[in-house]
Design an enzyme around this catalytic site. Structure first.
Site, PDB file in Angstrom:
ATOM      1  N   GLY A   1       0.818  -1.217   0.000  1.00 50.40           N
ATOM      2  CA  GLY A   1       0.000   0.000   0.000  1.00 50.40           C
ATOM      3  C   GLY A   1       0.845   1.258   0.000  1.00 50.40           C
TER       4      GLY A   1
ATOM      5  N   ASP B   1      10.487  -7.226  -1.294  1.00 50.85           N
ATOM      6  CA  ASP B   1       9.157  -7.750  -0.952  1.00 50.85           C
ATOM      7  C   ASP B   1       9.121  -9.215  -1.380  1.00 50.85           C
ATOM      8  OD1 ASP B   1       6.024  -6.101  -0.810  1.00 50.85           O
ATOM      9  OD2 ASP B   1       6.281  -8.283  -0.776  1.00 50.85           O
TER      10      ASP B   1
ATOM     11  N   LEU C   1      -5.261  -5.002  -5.006  1.00 51.46           N
ATOM     12  CA  LEU C   1      -5.453  -4.015  -6.083  1.00 51.46           C
ATOM     13  C   LEU C   1      -6.359  -2.850  -5.691  1.00 51.46           C
ATOM     14  CD1 LEU C   1      -5.664  -6.397  -9.171  1.00 51.46           C
ATOM     15  CD2 LEU C   1      -3.684  -5.177  -8.255  1.00 51.46           C
ATOM     16  N   GLN C   2      -7.055  -2.960  -4.577  1.00 50.94           N
ATOM     17  CA  GLN C   2      -7.895  -1.864  -4.079  1.00 50.94           C
ATOM     18  C   GLN C   2      -7.049  -0.658  -3.662  1.00 50.94           C
ATOM     19  OE1 GLN C   2      -7.362  -1.840  -0.634  1.00 50.94           O
ATOM     20  NE2 GLN C   2      -9.157  -1.042   0.448  1.00 50.94           N
ATOM     21  N   ARG C   3      -5.744  -0.862  -3.454  1.00 47.28           N
ATOM     22  CA  ARG C   3      -4.889   0.251  -2.995  1.00 47.28           C
ATOM     23  C   ARG C   3      -3.461   0.208  -3.531  1.00 47.28           C
ATOM     24  NH1 ARG C   3      -5.292  -3.786   0.153  1.00 47.28           N
ATOM     25  NH2 ARG C   3      -3.543  -4.631   1.295  1.00 47.28           N
TER      26      ARG C   3
ATOM     27  N   ASP D   1       4.658  -4.232   6.536  1.00 45.83           N
ATOM     28  CA  ASP D   1       3.315  -4.480   7.060  1.00 45.83           C
ATOM     29  C   ASP D   1       3.357  -5.281   8.349  1.00 45.83           C
ATOM     30  OD1 ASP D   1       4.105  -6.932   6.176  1.00 45.83           O
ATOM     31  OD2 ASP D   1       2.372  -7.302   4.882  1.00 45.83           O
TER      32      ASP D   1
ATOM     33  N   CYS E   1      12.741   4.857  19.930  1.00 47.74           N
ATOM     34  CA  CYS E   1      12.475   5.972  20.854  1.00 47.74           C
ATOM     35  C   CYS E   1      10.968   6.225  20.903  1.00 47.74           C
ATOM     36  CB  CYS E   1      13.150   7.253  20.381  1.00 47.74           C
ATOM     37  SG  CYS E   1      14.940   7.210  20.259  1.00 47.74           S
TER      38      CYS E   1
ATOM     39  N   CYS F   1      -3.688  -4.587   8.517  1.00 45.88           N
ATOM     40  CA  CYS F   1      -4.699  -4.149   7.550  1.00 45.88           C
ATOM     41  C   CYS F   1      -5.461  -5.355   7.000  1.00 45.88           C
ATOM     42  CB  CYS F   1      -4.052  -3.371   6.409  1.00 45.88           C
ATOM     43  SG  CYS F   1      -3.317  -1.810   6.939  1.00 45.88           S
TER      44      CYS F   1
ATOM     45  N   CYS G   1      17.579   5.080  24.786  1.00 42.85           N
ATOM     46  CA  CYS G   1      17.177   4.173  23.708  1.00 42.85           C
ATOM     47  C   CYS G   1      18.215   3.067  23.548  1.00 42.85           C
ATOM     48  CB  CYS G   1      17.039   4.954  22.393  1.00 42.85           C
ATOM     49  SG  CYS G   1      16.708   3.874  20.986  1.00 42.85           S
TER      50      CYS G   1
END
Lengths: 82, 390
Positions: B161, B182, B191-193, B251, B295, B309, B366
């Site tokens: 996305g 990926d 394919l919607q986004r 993701d 942090c 999602c 940190c």
């Protein structure tokens, strides 16, 4: 009463409301009041960052940070989605 | 009627001239003047003063006001030998510029002294000049900025996305090398986004589908594909290719913490974006200058509190907004312009169409970017994000 923004992942516990009101002079009191109003939030807030007036409470006084009635409080958990 | 020689002498008598020694002093000073190169493009391309502005003599009157609006701004004009710049200096004075000098001896004398010179990587082709014309017209980008983009190398983590719009805009902008990592293949639910893919590429590896779309959009771009999931084992190999900016469109939390640690270890700015339903976040983690992901979120929430999602859904256009913001930040970082989202987390709510900004601070404790880091090599990120709880 201060406005509290509820993140999308927790809205099931606030009847879908994006913003709710809660009472408290500090973040701790305010979150206690919030969980009293919405018991489903109990145990779910520890992973959310809390911002008062746009500032992270970790850089202020933590849960003792004062909350004014005009402050918006943002609860913000990490989101992984991409 | 005066001859050219007379006219030049007369003009030089009316303006201030400085020699290259003085110009060098000004160049090295605390408040250097604006060096303005009024030669033709071909001459500029052969080498110019670093940081100089280029306006060919013929365009001077029409362009200078836009590029240097402050009439009090000190300007040193130069050309090849100091003649064209003398006429240009007089023109600038007629336009109201109060502190103008012409460089006697021009860039040739400057070069002869061995003073700093910037030679562009090679002039833009006429096709590139047309393709990027809307960038070239922006003073803050211009030909030098476009050259920088063409030489820049950006790694996109995820071609989903967020990665889709980011990849398309970065390729369109002429980012010279785009790496995409990926492991997935394109499926119908994407394919919607995920607008870099298409119905025709269903079933193809996402990196392959995206690479084809980017090459079709802009043949200037070299696309490097990594059809694998980023892990502690392959991250060093992928980073060894050398990247100026990393765009995080992952993701899942393990990848996000891994990318963060890698960016800190290698001192590479990381452009963060994340999305869920109607809401998105974007920020820039610039190692050692601003906070890092740890942090901001020292611990990921447990999986049951952080639906993906795929589990909770996302408005298709939302990654378009956030991924485009990420491309914007990446381009600004490459061009070193504007104010990147360093130390600022931008929240976007698509339902109210509202942006909110909150301040982020570095955590001195940190474990990765703090004063005494305890995480100095890659850890088991799946275990870190899904600890076995007693």
């Amino acid at each position: 009463m201060s406005v509290v923004r509820i993140p999308p992942t927790l809205r099931a516990e606030t009847n879908g409301e994006r913003e709710v009101l809660a009472d408290g002079e500090t973040v701790r009191d305010l979150l206690d009041d919030l969980t009293a109003r919405f018991p489903g939030l109990r145990g779910q807030l520890e992973y959310a960052n809390v911002y008062v007036g746009g500032e992270d409470i970790r850089t202020r006084d933590g849960y003792d940070t004062a909350v004014g009635t005009t402050d918006t409080v943002i609860l913000l958990p990490a989101m992984a989605g991409g | 009627m005066s001859s050219y020689r007379d006219f030049l002498r007369e003009t030089k008598g009316q303006i201030d001239e400085i020699d290259v020694a003085r110009a060098r002093e000004l160049y090295d000073g605390d408040a250097p003047p604006l060096f303005l190169d009024v030669r033709e493009r071909e001459e500029w391309d052969e080498g110019h003063l670093p940081g100089a502005m280029h306006i060919p003599r013929g365009w001077l009157e029409s362009r200078i006001e836009q590029s240097a609006p402050d009439r009090a701004q000190p300007i040193v004009v130069y050309c090849a030998f100091g003649s064209r710049s003398a006429f240009a200096a007089r023109t600038l004075e007629e336009l109201g510029y109060q502190d103008v000098a012409s460089l006697a001896g021009g860039i040739n004398d400057w070069k002869r002294h061995g003073f700093p010179l910037e030679v562009p990587a090679g002039p833009l082709s006429s096709e590139q000049r047309t393709r990027y014309s809307r960038h070239l017209l922006i003073p803050e980008v211009g030909e030098e900025g476009q050259q920088r983009l063409l030489q820049s190398r950006m790694l996109l983590v995820g071609a989903g996305g967020l990665g889709s719009p980011a990849a398309l805009y970065l390729a369109a902008a002429g980012v010279g090398t785009i790496g995409i990592i990926d492991a997935d293949v394109v499926d119908e639910t994407n394919l919607q986004r995920q607008i870099v893919h298409s119905t025709a590429t269903l079933g193809e590896p996402k990196v392959q589908s995206a690479a084809r779309a980017l090459r079709e959009l802009n043949p200037d771009v070299t696309v490097k594909t990594f059809q694998e999931q980023l892990t502690s084992e392959n991250v060093e190999r992928i980073l060894a290719e050398g990247w100026d900016v990393i765009v995080d469109g992952a993701d899942n939390f393990p990848t996000r913490y891994l990318v963060n640690d890698a960016a800190v270890f290698h001192d590479i700015p990381l452009v963060h974006g994340s999305i869920f339903r109607f809401e998105g976040q974007a920020t820039v983690f610039k190692p050692h200058e601003g906070p890092c992901y740890r942090c901001l979120f020292p611990q990921p929430p447990p999986p049951e509190l952080a639906p993906s999602c795929a589990e909770g859904g996302v408005l298709g256009v939302l990654p378009g907004v956030i991924g485009s913001l990420q491309a914007n930040e990446a381009i600004k970082l490459a061009l070193e312009l504007g104010e990147p989202l360093i130390g600022r987390l931008l929240l976007f709510d698509a339902q109210t169409t509202a942006f909110t900004e909150v301040a982020l601070r570095r955590d001195p404790d940190c474990p990765v970017c703090g004063e005494h880091p305890t995480i100095t090599e890659y850890v088991d990120y799946v275990e870190f994000c899904n600890p076995v709880r007693a």
